[in-house]
Design an enzyme around this catalytic site. Structure first.
Site, mmCIF file in Angstrom:
data_model
loop_
_atom_site.group_PDB
_atom_site.id
_atom_site.type_symbol
_atom_site.label_atom_id
_atom_site.label_comp_id
_atom_site.label_asym_id
_atom_site.label_seq_id
_atom_site.Cartn_x
_atom_site.Cartn_y
_atom_site.Cartn_z
ATOM 1 N N GLU A 1 14.759 -11.923 22.814
ATOM 2 C CA GLU A 1 16.128 -11.596 22.444
ATOM 3 C C GLU A 1 16.666 -12.785 21.654
ATOM 4 O O GLU A 1 17.223 -13.729 22.204
ATOM 5 C CB GLU A 1 16.987 -11.342 23.689
ATOM 6 C CG GLU A 1 18.360 -10.784 23.334
ATOM 7 C CD GLU A 1 19.489 -11.312 24.198
ATOM 8 O OE1 GLU A 1 20.548 -10.671 24.214
ATOM 9 O OE2 GLU A 1 19.316 -12.357 24.841
ATOM 10 N N ASP B 1 15.459 -13.231 27.944
ATOM 11 C CA ASP B 1 16.881 -13.222 27.620
ATOM 12 C C ASP B 1 17.310 -14.552 27.011
ATOM 13 O O ASP B 1 16.798 -15.611 27.362
ATOM 14 C CB ASP B 1 17.693 -12.964 28.895
ATOM 15 C CG ASP B 1 19.176 -13.132 28.669
ATOM 16 O OD1 ASP B 1 19.753 -12.274 27.986
ATOM 17 O OD2 ASP B 1 19.741 -14.130 29.152
#
Length: 715
Positions: A430, A376
């Site tokens: 990401e 993330d």
């Protein structure tokens, strides 16, 4: 294996000539990767040695070894540390005082077996110059809510070891690196790893490789909101009730959010406090292992949404001010504060922080057999400005003073370690910036991720659906956004993830249908707004999957058009769980259109697997017609034709194609999927040759529909 910096650099430059003006910058980062790897492991062959270095979870924290308890913690600024808990009446006692065993701040205590019991709650009492405070151990593997439910305690966790039943589908190769004796390369610390079986073995037996040779179709999910009843779902409920749905829907991997412990449920798991503890609000570690085990038995890989981009500010539960200093794990000053996320930013230049984070990656693989990670917030990690208010318009934006080279070094080392441990592990970045090299192997001069998310695709769909009338949709612009990616890096496309449905936003179908989603979704009910939404929902998903780079992602429930948005209980909504759940009864009702959308999605994923749609071929554009709103392209010997026009159908429309005979493999307008059955699926379409030997199909193309043709024979 030694890392060859010059060869890696040359591979990178040969692969992308536009990088040549930035050769010195790339060389500097590659040198830092190599020198850091050598520094951490103390060996030139740091690639082979890195998994041993990343074994801190077997040294730090609480362990029961050889009939005794042993606990270790790293706290260089502490002057005294005590264990306190149920076993001490929550009082500070000298017999539970830790001893400092190294100059760099490692503390240790050994206790007899009968001193601690499974289930005991405990904390650390940390004293430092000028202050003191209670802390949850940084390496603890089990954290539970305290009696007041507003705080947490560590918990002694020593159950009967879980017996794994199934081998992971990602284990075609398995590592033999988990030895009975293995040196942990942390300053002044050595400890044997516990005995455990490596990937590819169950109950001592080598298991046949079951690596899935199918497209990477990912089902993004959240354990707590997977249930229908208001409340927090559990690992067991997910395993029993949701995994079978995912398997039936045809997805080959699940990406689980919010696994690591986080104090604030509404953070969606992105404000992590205890990096080595699975969230107790969902169940026990053994229940998570059972979930992973059953998923593997179904042929489903399991990825973890890994948050190493920042950490929660909480001091008792988290790492912030852990030993009384703000800079133990994090940067000093403003750089240690993430102003947009109100969290703490790791100092990736510290060996101890690298040890913590790399060990965390290995821990989830060792202990829970995760098949990979979605990292993330990569953009936030690799830029000092975190990508905030920044448009990335050229290569110069990736090689200026805003780049956090230490974060890039960490990501490269993490990918090397993960893939050395399990060559078939999957890592996904990401990253919205488009940083070149994120999805390229480290030995080819990149940073090692297997995939990156094509984050511009869902943004473009929202822009079209929200801001652009149907008649103004540009087919050329749509094609560009769907296929605009670096061809040397694998990517994963999606129409919408959890990000597109968070509070204040809407799912695509809710945005298209609006309030009618509550009372006009019955099959047979005629409503032009609902019909438009249902038609576009199918078309958007089909063209996104068909043009994807190497994988496709769907968020839980969106495959059947789950209505409304996601909103976790918080003060602003009266602590309601109404929007923190999935309404499965909608798709289970055969009288509602949701079941038809689910059936389409299932047949779409089945076709993608059967035809090996994403096996490396790039979609080849056959035809674009801006006025008629038609796109046609070919991929994996399939022909895809979409008519996005709102109300004009086309008869005998000419589409270029390879010579042959074709039949319809999938039709979004099929009545089984809530369409109008305007196509005759029994018709065989033959190409016709013109005077200059070009081959064409002549098709009937209903408005707002997409069709997939498969070739029956070749001429």
């Amino acid at each position: 294996m030694e890392f060859d910096v010059k060869r890696s650099l040359q591979n990178r430059l040969d692969n992308d000539f536009l990088l040549r003006p930035f050769e010195s910058h790339i060389l500097n980062i590659l040198d830092k990767i190599d020198s850091t790897g050598k520094k951490l492991t103390g060996k030139n062959n740091w690639v082979d040695s890195l998994p041993d270095f990343a074994s801190g979870h077997e040294y730090f924290g609480l362990h029961f070894r050889d009939g005794r308890w042993i606990f270790r913690e790293w706290a260089p600024n502490a002057s005294e540390i005590y264990l306190k808990g149920d076993f001490s009446g929550w009082n500070r006692e000298k017999r539970f005082a830790l001893s400092r065993i190294s100059q760099n701040g490692i503390w240790e205590i050994e206790l007899p077996e009968n001193m601690l019991n499974h289930g005991d709650h405990y904390r650390l009492e940390m004293l430092w110059p000028g202050g003191a405070g209670e802390r949850i151990p940084a390496w603890t593997r089990r954290v539970v809510s305290a009696s007041d439910s507003m705080s947490f305690n560590a918990e002694v966790w020593n159950p009967v070891p879980y017996e794994w039943k199934n081998i992971s589908p990602s284990a075609s190769h398995f590592s033999s690196l988990l030895k009975n004796e293995s040196e942990i390369s942390f300053p002044n610390s050595h400890s044997p790893l516990v005995d455990r079986e490596p990937w590819g073995k169950v109950n001592g037996q080598v298991t046949e490789n079951k690596l899935l040779k199918t497209p990477l179709l990912i089902y993004e999910c959240h354990i707590g909101m997977a249930q229908e009843a208001p409340g927090i779902g559990t690992f067991t409920q997910f395993r029993q009730n949701i995994l079978p749905r995912i398997k039936d829907a045809g997805y080959k991997a699940i990406q689980i959010m919010a696994v690591a412990e986080h104090p604030y449920y509404a953070s969606f798991g992105y404000q992590v406090s205890s990096f080595f503890a699975c969230s107790s609000r969902f169940g026990t570690p053994e229940e998570l292992k059972a979930l992973v085990d059953d998923a593997h038995g179904m042929g489903i890989m399991v990825f973890m949404d890994l948050v190493h981009s920042h950490a929660v500010k909480n001091e008792v539960e988290g790492l912030s001010c852990f030993d009384g200093s703000l800079w133990q794990y994090f940067h000093k000053g403003e750089r240690g504060e993430h102003r947009a996320w109100d969290s703490r930013c790791f100092d990736y230049g510290k060996p101890e922080v690298l040890h913590f984070l790399l060990s965390n990656c290995r821990f989830w693989m060792d202990e829970y057999r995760f098949d990979g990670f979605r990292f993330d917030g990569v953009t936030s990690m690799i830029f000092k400005h975190h990508g905030l208010d920044k448009s990335f318009t050229g290569y110069e934006d990736y090689f200026d003073q805003s780049v956090d080279e230490e974060a890039l070094v960490y990501l490269a080392l993490a990918n090397v370690m993960i893939h050395k441990l399990n060559p078939d592990a999957v890592t996904i970045a990401e990253d919205v910036s488009g940083m070149p090299g994120i999805g390229i192997a480290v030995d080819n001069g990149g940073f090692g991720f297997d995939y990156r998310y094509a984050m511009g695709v869902p943004d473009h769909w929202i822009k079209l659906v929200k801001d652009t009338p149907d008649e103004e949709w540009s087919m050329g612009s749509l094609w560009h956004h769907l296929t605009d990616r670096r061809h040397d890096e694998k990517s994963i496309s999606y129409a919408e993830s959890h990000d597109q449905a968070m509070v204040g936003d809407q799912t695509l179908i809710h945005r298209m249908i609006g309030h009618r989603i509550y009372n006009s979704m019955s099959q047979g009910m005629v409503d032009i707004v609902v019909s438009r939404g249902i038609a576009l929902h199918k078309m958007i998903r089909l063209i996104t999957l068909a043009t994807a780079g190497s994988g496709y992602l769907n968020f839980m429930g969106n495959e059947f058009g789950h209505p409304e948005w996601i909103d976790f209980p918080r003060e602003g909504n009266g602590w309601s769980y109404h929007h923190a759940r999935r309404m499965w009864h909608l798709v289970d009702d055969p009288m509602l259109c949701y079941s038809q959308l689910a059936e389409f999605d299932k047949d779409m994923t089945e076709l993608a697997c059967k035809e090996r749609l994403l096996d490396g071929s790039f979609p080849y554009l056959l035809h674009i017609d801006e006025s008629a709103k038609i796109i046609a392209f070919m991929r994996a010997d399939l022909v895809f034709v979409f008519n996005f026009h709102a109300d004009i159908s086309k008869s005998d429309y000419m589409i270029p194609a390879s010579p042959g005979s074709y039949t319809i493999a999938l039709d979004t307008d099929n009545g089984l999927y809530g369409g109008f059955n305007r196509q005759d699926s029994a018709v065989i379409h033959h190409t016709i040759t013109d005077k200059i030997h070009r081959h064409h199909l002549f098709m009937y193309l209903p408005a707002r529909s997409g069709v997939v043709l498969t070739r029956l024979k070749r001429l």
